[in-house]
Design a protein around this motif. Structure first.
Motif, short mmCIF file in Angstrom:
data_model
loop_
_atom_site.label_atom_id
_atom_site.label_comp_id
_atom_site.label_asym_id
_atom_site.label_seq_id
_atom_site.Cartn_x
_atom_site.Cartn_y
_atom_site.Cartn_z
N ALA A 164 -43.34 0.20 4.09
CA ALA A 164 -44.46 0.55 3.19
C ALA A 164 -44.34 -0.21 1.87
N ALA A 165 -43.46 -1.21 1.82
CA ALA A 165 -43.20 -1.92 0.55
C ALA A 165 -44.48 -2.45 -0.10
N GLU A 166 -45.40 -2.94 0.72
CA GLU A 166 -46.61 -3.54 0.16
C GLU A 166 -47.46 -2.49 -0.57
N ALA A 167 -47.39 -1.26 -0.09
CA ALA A 167 -48.18 -0.18 -0.71
C ALA A 167 -47.36 0.60 -1.73
N GLY A 168 -46.27 0.01 -2.23
CA GLY A 168 -45.49 0.65 -3.28
C GLY A 168 -44.16 1.20 -2.78
N GLY A 169 -44.01 1.27 -1.45
CA GLY A 169 -42.71 1.68 -0.88
C GLY A 169 -42.59 3.17 -0.64
N ASN A 170 -41.94 3.53 0.47
CA ASN A 170 -41.59 4.94 0.73
C ASN A 170 -40.29 5.29 0.02
N CYS A 171 -39.51 4.27 -0.33
CA CYS A 171 -38.24 4.50 -0.99
C CYS A 171 -38.39 4.09 -2.46
N GLU A 172 -37.87 4.92 -3.31
CA GLU A 172 -38.03 4.69 -4.76
C GLU A 172 -37.35 3.39 -5.21
N LEU A 173 -36.33 2.95 -4.50
CA LEU A 173 -35.57 1.79 -4.95
C LEU A 173 -35.98 0.48 -4.26
N THR A 174 -37.01 0.56 -3.41
CA THR A 174 -37.47 -0.65 -2.71
C THR A 174 -38.07 -1.64 -3.70
N GLU A 175 -37.74 -2.91 -3.51
CA GLU A 175 -38.42 -3.96 -4.28
C GLU A 175 -39.12 -4.85 -3.27
N PRO A 176 -40.46 -5.05 -3.45
CA PRO A 176 -41.21 -5.79 -2.44
C PRO A 176 -40.66 -7.20 -2.22
N ASP A 177 -40.50 -7.54 -0.96
CA ASP A 177 -40.02 -8.86 -0.54
C ASP A 177 -38.62 -9.19 -1.05
N GLN A 178 -37.85 -8.16 -1.36
CA GLN A 178 -36.47 -8.38 -1.81
C GLN A 178 -35.52 -7.58 -0.92
N VAL A 179 -34.28 -8.02 -0.94
CA VAL A 179 -33.22 -7.22 -0.32
C VAL A 179 -32.30 -6.81 -1.46
N VAL A 180 -32.17 -5.51 -1.69
CA VAL A 180 -31.31 -5.07 -2.80
C VAL A 180 -30.25 -4.13 -2.25
N VAL A 181 -29.12 -4.09 -2.93
CA VAL A 181 -28.07 -3.14 -2.54
C VAL A 181 -27.94 -2.13 -3.68
N ARG A 182 -28.19 -0.86 -3.34
CA ARG A 182 -28.11 0.21 -4.35
C ARG A 182 -27.25 1.33 -3.80
N HIS A 183 -26.24 1.73 -4.57
CA HIS A 183 -25.30 2.78 -4.14
C HIS A 183 -24.68 2.41 -2.79
N GLY A 184 -24.47 1.11 -2.54
CA GLY A 184 -23.85 0.68 -1.30
C GLY A 184 -24.81 0.64 -0.12
N VAL A 185 -26.08 0.94 -0.35
CA VAL A 185 -27.08 0.94 0.73
C VAL A 185 -27.94 -0.32 0.59
N THR A 186 -28.10 -1.06 1.68
CA THR A 186 -28.94 -2.26 1.63
C THR A 186 -30.38 -1.86 1.92
N ILE A 187 -31.28 -2.23 1.00
CA ILE A 187 -32.69 -1.83 1.13
C ILE A 187 -33.56 -3.08 1.25
N HIS A 188 -34.24 -3.17 2.39
CA HIS A 188 -35.17 -4.29 2.62
C HIS A 188 -36.59 -3.83 2.33
N GLY A 189 -37.36 -4.68 1.66
CA GLY A 189 -38.76 -4.33 1.38
C GLY A 189 -39.74 -5.40 1.85
#
Ligand code: NAD
Length: 378
Positions: free
Chosen positions: A288-313
């Motif tokens: 749902a990244a394009e519509a703002g994301g279902n996850c608060e820490l998602t960054e659109p078209d980025q891969v981020v690691v937060r609290h040891g969790v890898t988040i793809h958007g």
């Protein structure tokens, strides 16, 4: 009438609205097909393959827009592209009409008859035109491959001489078209899979794919609208949902989120605190990244690691599988054209559900009820 297919201009877009076979079928049916040079390249279709089927190659977008009666696109056009369309031309494309007021106003001002593929109703007769489904299916499949690639674990359970490996645990939130394909793909890779949706009617579909349904009562009686889409939750129900999901996600290695509500920002299901509570090494793929994301820490078209969790958007996974995405999309738009063009001329029946759902602007005005309603202040 002629049909024009421009090269897609959005960054990273590799799909094309017509593949050579679909172009050849339209030529056979008596329509002329014009293709901007190189429009099929991203999907590995050479100009020559279109020419073999009788399409004509035009040198650039300017020449295409100058001549085309009906323009077929994948991504919504830019305002500059709308200005290049001939006044009164027909446009068939994804338009994201509910959330693109400026684009829709410009289409109306230029007297374009526009059809948004996202507006095709979810009825049996229109299944072959349903581009939201054909593309969401791809996104659901690819999301799981990305998760499997990122996860530092096997998906399947393995019993080896060196020991037993437990299957990965995957949670898919939102069991619509993308979610069900994600569940099926994760199952095929051998993971233990759970599905969750706010619409309880999908429980059976989730279970029929060999997954378990995560059920919790939000006290919401009518989660579904008459089009089969989810309704937005009240603030209170949404908070309760976040709390329950926070509790559950701790148990999962992979969370794939696909929850959307048409015309609204994506529901916030996985909060910052929920991510912090997940095991280090876990993976979230947020479709749902394009519509703002279902996850608060998602960054659109980025891969981020937060609290040891890898988040793809990822915002456009279908473009990463342009061959099949274009093949299926081309079938969807061709089937829609069959409804719109009779004996070589545009024949629009505004009482028809498909035309009513998909036609956004016509004769200088916005004609679509849902789009009109979305444009009004709440
Ligand atoms: P979508 O992309 O709009 O949303 C994805 C999923 O997210 C949906 O299942 C939705 O219920 C869910 N969701 C929304 N808010 C949520 C929340 N707060 N928590 C959890 N889940 C949430 O949906 P879609 O994939 O486009 O499917 C929409 C509907 O259309 C479904 O009922 C689907 O079965 C139906 N459909 C019918 C046909 C047909 O009959 N021709 C074809 C395709 C889809």
């Amino acid at each position: 009438m002629n049909i024009g297919v421009p090269r897609e201009t959005a960054a990273g877009e590799r799909r094309v609205a017509l593949v050579p076979d679909a172009a050849a079928a339209l030529v056979k049916s008596g329509l002329e097909v014009l293709l901007e040079r190189g429009a099929g390249e991203g999907a590995f279709h050479a100009d020559a393959a279109y020419e073999q089927g009788g399409a004509r190659i035009v040198p650039d977008a300017g020449a295409l827009f100058d001549q085309a009666d009906i323009v077929l696109k994948v991504q919504k056009p830019t305002l500059a592209e709308v200005d290049r369309l001939r006044e009164g031309a027909v446009l068939v494309s994804f338009l994201q009409a509910l959330t693109s007021p400026e684009l829709i106003a410009r289409l109306a001002a230029r007297r374009i008859t526009s059809f948004g593929m996202e507006g095709i109703p979810r009825i049996s007769r229109a299944q072959k035109m349903d581009a939201l489904s054909s593309q969401a299916n791809i996104a659901g499949y690819k999301a799981v491959l990305i998760a499997a690639e990122t996860l530092a674990k096997f998906f399947p359970m393995l019993m080896t001489a060196a020991g037993t490996v437990f299957a990965a645990r995957v949670l898919v939130i939102g069991a619509g078209v993308a979610g069900l394909q994600a569940i099926a793909t994760a199952r095929r890779l051998g993971a233990q899979v759970w599905g969750y949706d706010v619409r309880p009617v999908v429980k059976e579909q989730v279970e029929s794919l060999g997954a378990k349904f995560l059920a919790f009562d939000l006290g919401v009686a009518d989660a579904e609208d008459k089009g089969g889409y989810a309704k937005a939750l009240t603030a209170d129900a949404s908070r309760r949902q976040q709390e329950m999901l926070a509790e559950k996600t701790k148990d999962f290695d992979v969370v794939v989120t696909t929850a959307l509500v048409p015309g609204r920002p994506a529901p916030r299901l996985v909060t910052r605190e929920t991510v912090a509570g997940m095991r280090s090494g876990s993976v979230i793929v947020d479709l749902a990244a394009e519509a703002g994301g279902n996850c608060e820490l998602t960054e659109p078209d980025q891969v981020v690691v937060r609290h040891g969790v890898t988040i793809h958007g990822p915002t456009n996974l279908p473009a990463t599988m342009p061959v099949h995405a274009s093949q299926l999309y081309a079938r969807n738009v061709t089937e829609l054209l069959r409804e719109l063009v009779k004996n070589g001329a545009l024949a629009l029946d505004f009482d028809d559900e498909v035309v009513k759902g998909a036609c956004v602007t016509h004769g200088g005005a916005v004609v679509n009820e849902a789009v009109k309603a979305a444009g009004k202040p709440a």
